[in-house]
Design an enzyme around this catalytic site. Structure first.
Site, PDB file in Angstrom:
ATOM      1  CG  LEU A 197      -2.319   0.570   1.009  1.00  0.00           C
ATOM      2  CD1 LEU A 197      -2.935   0.137  -0.304  1.00  0.00           C
ATOM      3  CD2 LEU A 197      -3.239   0.226   2.141  1.00  0.00           C
ATOM      4  CG  HIS A 198       4.648   1.589  -0.003  1.00  0.00           C
ATOM      5  ND1 HIS A 198       5.765   0.851   0.159  1.00  0.00           N
ATOM      6  CD2 HIS A 198       4.254   1.966   1.235  1.00  0.00           C
ATOM      7  CE1 HIS A 198       6.045   0.766   1.441  1.00  0.00           C
ATOM      8  NE2 HIS A 198       5.142   1.426   2.105  1.00  0.00           N
ATOM      9  CB  ALA A 199       3.901   3.738  -5.169  1.00  0.00           C
ATOM     10  N   PRO A 223      -0.847   2.945  -5.439  1.00  0.00           N
ATOM     11  CG  PRO A 223      -0.434   0.653  -5.333  1.00  0.00           C
ATOM     12  CD  PRO A 223       0.192   1.951  -5.698  1.00  0.00           C
TER      13      PRO A 223
END
Lengths: 576, 89
Positions: free
Chosen positions: B16-18, B20
Site C-alpha cells: 500500500l505504497h506509491a 496504490p
C-alpha cells in the site's frame, strides 16, 4: 579541473557559471498564546492552507499548459499532502493543547512525519518526503507571510547547484535563465528529473557532494547525457564541449525550425501530424509545438475522480472547447475506452482473469448504450463548432462497427427530432488494434470513414505480450516482422477502399519507426505534442519514394532487432 | 448508519505504497463515512495519505479496513478492490 559523477537526468550539455542555491530555512520562534488567540491562529492556518492550495493549482495549470499533464500530475501528490486530514487535525489539536503559535506547531508536526518516513526503507517514500517538505515550506512561507526568492527571476543565465530541488523550484525555472542544474540527491525517476526532461534543461542529479565541491561562481560543464559535471575545466576540455554544445543546440533548433511549417515530404506529399491529448487544457501545448490537429482525444478522464457519472453537458462543453480551439483543424475523439488497465469506480466491473481480453472499450459501450449514446450525442452536438470526427476503440469485427453505428444513428435521430443541429457528414472511424480487425481491414474499410491504428494494443495482442510484465516485456517489439506486415495489410486495405489511415500509438512518434510507417503509406501520425517538431523535420527531410524503399527493405528482415538497427541507421543518414 | 469492518491481505506488488496508496486515499475521500485502517497496533485515518504511508503495509501484510457511515458498505467494497488488486494502475 575536477570531475564529479552523478546520474544523468536530462540529456544535453550546458556550460555556465555555478549559482548555488542554499536550503531555505525558517527560524520560527516558539511563542505561547492565550486561549483567546487560539481561534485567530486556527484562522491563520486555514488561510495559509487556502493560499497554498491556490498557488499549487495555479502552478499545476501552468505546468499542464507548458509541459503536459504528466508533469502537472506531480503536483497532485502535493495537493494530497496539503489536504491531509491527519496532518491538519494534528496541528489543530496540538494548537489547542500546547497553546503555541501555529507556525511553530506546524513545523514540529511536519518534522515528526518526515522523521518517521525517513526511517522506512522505500524509494517511493523518500520521494514523498521531498513532496512533504516542498508543500510544508509553501505553507510555512504563507504562514509567515514570506516570499520565496524565486529561481524564476534570475538575472543571468546560470547553472543551478543545490542539495535538492523541489518540483516547485524546478517549475519556477526557465530555459532562458537556467542553463542546467546539478543536485546532490535525487534519482532518474525523481520528479525533478522528469521536469528537467520536459523543460529540456540538461541536468545531473544524485551527484553526492556536488554542493561541497562546487563554489559559487565556478565554471561548470554539465553533461546531462553522461551524467558528469566538470568543475573549472581546462581550455582543451572547454573547447571540445563547446563544439558538442553548439552541435546539440543546432539539432534542437533545427527541429524547432520545422514546427510551424507543413509536414510535406521533399517530393511534395502532405502528411498530417497530429497530437494525442487527454485534457482540454493540453490544447495550447499542441499549438505551441505545431500540431495540426488532434489525432487522439481520450475521453476517460470525465469519469475519473468522481462518484457520479458525467452529464451530456460535461462532455459537450469539453468537446466544444477543443473543437473551437483547434478549428479548422480536425479533432478525433475516441469514444470511451474503459477497461483493460483503465478502471472506473462508477461501474461494477466484475473481476476478470484477463482484463485486456475482457469487457472493455466498445464491448462495454455496446452493452451500456445509455452511457455510450450520451457521449455520442455530446460529440454530435459539439460537431457544429469545428472539425470533429469520432472513432471507436477495440473494434474486432464488422458487426461491432455496425452495432456502434446503429447507436450513433439513433443518437442522430434523437437530435434531429429535437431540431438540434450537428455535422451531418461527421466522419466515423474504427481503431484497428485487434489482430482480427487488422486481418479483416478490407471488410471494415468499406464501412468506416477512416482507420486509426492503435499500435500499443495491436502489438500487445499480435505478439501475445503484456508489456507491464517485466519477465516478457522484452518481447514487445514494434519492429517485429509480424507487426510490420499487419500494419502494411491495414494500410493497403484502407487505400484500396480510398480511406485514410492514421496511427495514434507510441510507434507513430518514434522517428526511426515513423520513417518506415511513412514508407508504408501512413497518412496521419498522432503523438505527444513535444515530439511534433522532430517528426515534422524528419518528414520534410525525406522523399516519399525514399521512405518507400526503406519500408520495403525493412519488410525483408527476419527479426525485429535487425529492422530497428536498419531504421536507426537510415534515420541518422537522413538527419545528418 | 452502519459500521463495516473487513480484514484483508494486501495483494498489490508495491504494497500500500506509491500509486496504490494515493489511489486508496482518493477513493476513500469520495465517501462520507469515517474510514480507519489498522495494521498490527497502528491505526490511521484512511483518508490521509500520511496515515496510509505510515502504515507501511507491504505486499501480503494483513490490514483491517473499518468504515462508519451511510456509505460504509460501498466504501469498503471499493477500497477492497484497490487493496486486493494485483495489478499496478
Amino acid at each position: 579541473m575536477n570531475q564529479i559523477k552523478g546520474i544523468a537526468a536530462a540529456s544535453g550539455i550546458s556550460i555556465g557559471i555555478a549559482y548555488k542555491v542554499g536550503k531555505e530555512e525558517f527560524i520560527i520562534p516558539r511563542e505561547a498564546i492565550s486561549d483567546q488567540e487560539i481561534a485567530v491562529q486556527i484562522q491563520l492556518f486555514e488561510e495559509a492552507l487556502i493560499k497554498t492550495r491556490r498557488e499549487i493549482i495555479e502552478l499545476q495549470k501552468r505546468i499542464g499548459a507548458e509541459m503536459g499533464q504528466e508533469e502537472a500530475q506531480i503536483f497532485d501528490a502535493h495537493l494530497l499532502v496539503l489536504e491531509d486530514r491527519m496532518l491538519i487535525e494534528e496541528v489543530i489539536s496540538r494548537l489547542k493543547k500546547d497553546k503555541l503559535n501555529v507556525a511553530f506547531i506546524f513545523q514540529e508536526v511536519l518534522k515528526k512525519y518526515v522523521s518517521v518516513f525517513a526511517k522506512i526503507e522505500d524509494e517511493y517514500l523518500k520521494e514523498r518526503i521531498a513532496d512533504i517538505n516542498d508543500v510544508g515550506k509553501r505553507i510555512l512561507r504563507n504562514l509567515l507571510g514570506k516570499e520565496r526568492k524565486g529561481l524564476g527571476d534570475l538575472k543571468e543565465r546560470v547553472i543551478v547547484v543545490a542539495h535538492d530541488l523541489s518540483p516547485s523550484d524546478t517549475a519556477a525555472m526557465h530555459k532562458n535563465n537556467v542553463a542546467g542544474f546539478v543536485t546532490d540527491i535525487g534519482g532518474k525517476t525523481s520528479h525533478t528529473a522528469i521536469m528537467a526532461k520536459s523543460l529540456e534543461i540538461p541536468a545531473v542529479v544524485g551527484a553526492e557532494d556536488a554542493t561541497l565541491k562546487i563554489n559559487q561562481g565556478d565554471m561548470l560543464i554539465v553533461d546531462g547525457t553522461l551524467g558528469i559535471i566538470i568543475v573549472n575545466p581546462d581550455e582543451a576540455t572547454l573547447e571540445s564541449y563547446h563544439g558538442e554544445e553548439i552541435k546539440l543546440k543546432g539539432v534542437t533548433e533545427k527541429f524547432l525550425s520545422a514546427k510551424d511549417l507543413p509536414a510535406v515530404t521533399l517530393d511534395g506529399n502532405k502528411i498530417e501530424i497530429n497530437a494525442n491529448i487527454e485534457f482540454p487544457d493540453e490544447v495550447p501545448a499542441v499549438k505551441l509545438h505545431g500540431g495540426e490537429g488532434i489525432g487522439l482525444y481520450r475521453t476517460e478522464f470525465f469519469y475519473m475522480n468522481r462518484k457520479d457519472l458525467p452529464t451530456e453537458e460535461d462532455h459537450y462543453q469539453a468537446y466544444k472547447y477543443v473543437a473551437e480551439e483547434m478549428s479548422p483543424y480536425p479533432v478525433i475523439i475516441r469514444t470511451l475506452d474503459l477497461g483493460g488497465d483503465k478502471f472506473l469506480s462508477q461501474f461494477e466491473i466484475p473481476h476478470e482473469m484477463h482484463p485486456f481480453l475482457g469487457w472493455r472499450a466498445i464491448r462495454f459501450c455496446l452493452a451500456r448504450p445509455d452511457i455510450f449514446k450520451l457521449q455520442l450525442r455530446a460529440i454530435l452536438r459539439a460537431s457544429v463548432h469545428g472539425n470533429l470526427r469520432l472513432m471507436y476503440p477495440m473494434i474486432s469485427g464488422i458487426e461491432e462497427l455496425r452495432q456502434a453505428n446503429k447507436i450513433l444513428e439513433e443518437a442522430k435521430n434523437e437530435l434531429r427530432a429535437k431540431g438540434i443541429l450537428f455535422d451531418e457528414d461527421i466522419q466515423v472511424g474504427a481503431m484497428i488494434e485487434v489482430p482480427s480487425a487488422a486481418m479483416t481491414a478490407d471488410i471494415l474499410a468499406k464501412e468506416a470513414d477512416f482507420f486509426s491504428i492503435g499500435s500499443n494494443d495491436l502489438i500487445q495482442y499480435a505478439l501475445a505480450v503484456d508489456r507491464a510484465n517485466e519477465k516478457v516485456a522484452y518481447l514487445y517489439e514494434p519492429t517485429h516482422p509480424a507487426v510490420l506486415r499487419l500494419i502494411k495489410h491495414i494500410i493497403d486495405a484502407a487505400h484500396n477502399a480510398d480511406i485514410n489511415v492514421g496511427m495514434c500509438g507510441e510507434m507513430a512518434g518514434e522517428p526511426g519507426l515513423a520513417l518506415i510507417l511513412l514508407g508504408l503509406g501512413l497518412d496521419e501520425f498522432s503523438m505527444p505534442p513535444q515530439v511534433i517538431p522532430e517528426l515534422k523535420f524528419l518528414i520534410r527531410s525525406v522523399t516519399l519514394k525514399e521512405a518507400q524503399s526503406i519500408a520495403n527493405e525493412a519488410l525483408e528482415f527476419s527479426t525485429g532487432s535487425k529492422v530497428e538497427e536498419f531504421a536507426q541507421a537510415k534515420l541518422r543518414e537522413i538527419l545528418k | 448508519m452502519s459500521v463495516i469492518r473487513k480484514q484483508l491481505t494486501v495483494k498489490n506488488r508495491q504494497g500500500l505504497h506509491a500509486r496504490p496508496a494515493a489511489l486508496f486515499v482518493q477513493v476513500a475521500n469520495k465517501f462520507d463515512s469515517r474510514i480507519t485502517v489498522k495494521r498490527d497496533e497502528e491505526e490511521v485515518n484512511g483518508k490521509s495519505i500520511m496515515g496510509i504511508l505510515m502504515l507501511g503495509a507491504e505486499k501480503d501484510s494483513i490490514i483491517i479496513i473499518e468504515a462508519e457511515g451511510d456509505d460504509a458498505h460501498l466504501a469498503v467494497q471499493e477500497l477492497e478492490k484497490i487493496v486486493t488488486s494485483e495489478e499496478d494502475r
